[in-house]
Design a protein around this motif. Structure first.
Motif, PDB file in Angstrom:
ATOM      1  N   VAL A  98       0.871  -1.175   0.000  1.00 22.15           N
ATOM      2  CA  VAL A  98       0.000   0.000   0.000  1.00 22.15           C
ATOM      3  C   VAL A  98       0.907   1.224   0.000  1.00 22.15           C
ATOM      4  O   VAL A  98       1.599   1.485   0.984  1.00 22.15           O
ATOM      5  N   ILE A  99       0.897   1.933  -1.125  1.00 23.18           N
ATOM      6  CA  ILE A  99       1.930   2.935  -1.399  1.00 23.18           C
ATOM      7  C   ILE A  99       1.345   4.302  -1.696  1.00 23.18           C
ATOM      8  O   ILE A  99       0.317   4.414  -2.381  1.00 23.18           O
ATOM      9  N   LYS A 100       1.991   5.321  -1.171  1.00 21.03           N
ATOM     10  CA  LYS A 100       1.688   6.719  -1.495  1.00 21.03           C
ATOM     11  C   LYS A 100       2.820   7.198  -2.394  1.00 21.03           C
ATOM     12  O   LYS A 100       3.986   7.214  -1.976  1.00 21.03           O
ATOM     13  N   ARG A 101       2.494   7.598  -3.613  1.00 23.99           N
ATOM     14  CA  ARG A 101       3.541   7.974  -4.558  1.00 23.99           C
ATOM     15  C   ARG A 101       4.049   9.391  -4.349  1.00 23.99           C
ATOM     16  O   ARG A 101       5.211   9.694  -4.606  1.00 23.99           O
ATOM     17  N   TRP A 102       3.190  10.284  -3.930  1.00 20.88           N
ATOM     18  CA  TRP A 102       3.580  11.655  -3.615  1.00 20.88           C
ATOM     19  C   TRP A 102       2.926  12.055  -2.296  1.00 20.88           C
ATOM     20  O   TRP A 102       1.990  11.418  -1.849  1.00 20.88           O
ATOM     21  N   SER A 103       3.400  13.136  -1.700  1.00 24.58           N
ATOM     22  CA  SER A 103       2.882  13.539  -0.404  1.00 24.58           C
ATOM     23  C   SER A 103       1.393  13.866  -0.449  1.00 24.58           C
ATOM     24  O   SER A 103       0.690  13.691   0.538  1.00 24.58           O
TER      25      SER A 103
END
Length: 121
Positions: A98-103
């Motif tokens: 589960v990833i956040k690519r940008w803030s």
């Protein structure tokens, strides 16, 4: 672009061990939960084990005491140590993160391509 690349699958005899690895790469701001799922022929995909960024772990009842999940946050990598393997562990194993690519972006699920684990004599 984000990629999850798995390795470590193969053929092993009952009672044997394998270690799966999954490395996440690409444009990554933050990773929350990482985990492993598996899917055997004719079955639905099921959760095997998961680990949060803080190190909290959970396991499917069928693998408790035999499998151990761990992660290296510096390498964006999750591992699955599988011991005392049984024929019923045979499946394609998929890595999930589960990833956040940008803030400013939301967290979303990413999947690896899958690696075959076959337990047979």
């Amino acid at each position: 672009q984000v990629q999850l690349v798995e390795s470590g699958g193969g053929l092993v005899q009952p009672g044997g061990s394998l270690r799966l690895s999954c490395a996440a790469s690409g444009n990554i701001f933050s990773i929350n939960t990482m985990g492993w799922y598996r899917q055997a022929p004719g079955n639905e995909r099921e959760s095997v084990a998961a680990i949060t960024s803080g190190g909290s772990m959970n396991y499917a009842d069928s693998v408790k005491g035999r499998f151990t999940i761990s992660r290296d946050n510096a390498k964006n990598t999750v591992y699955l140590q599988m011991n005392s393997l049984k024929p019923e562990d045979t499946a394609v194993y998929y890595c999930n993160a589960v990833i956040k690519r940008w803030s400013i972006s939301p967290f979303r699920d990413y999947w690896g391509q899958g690696t075959q684990v076959t337990v047979s004599s």
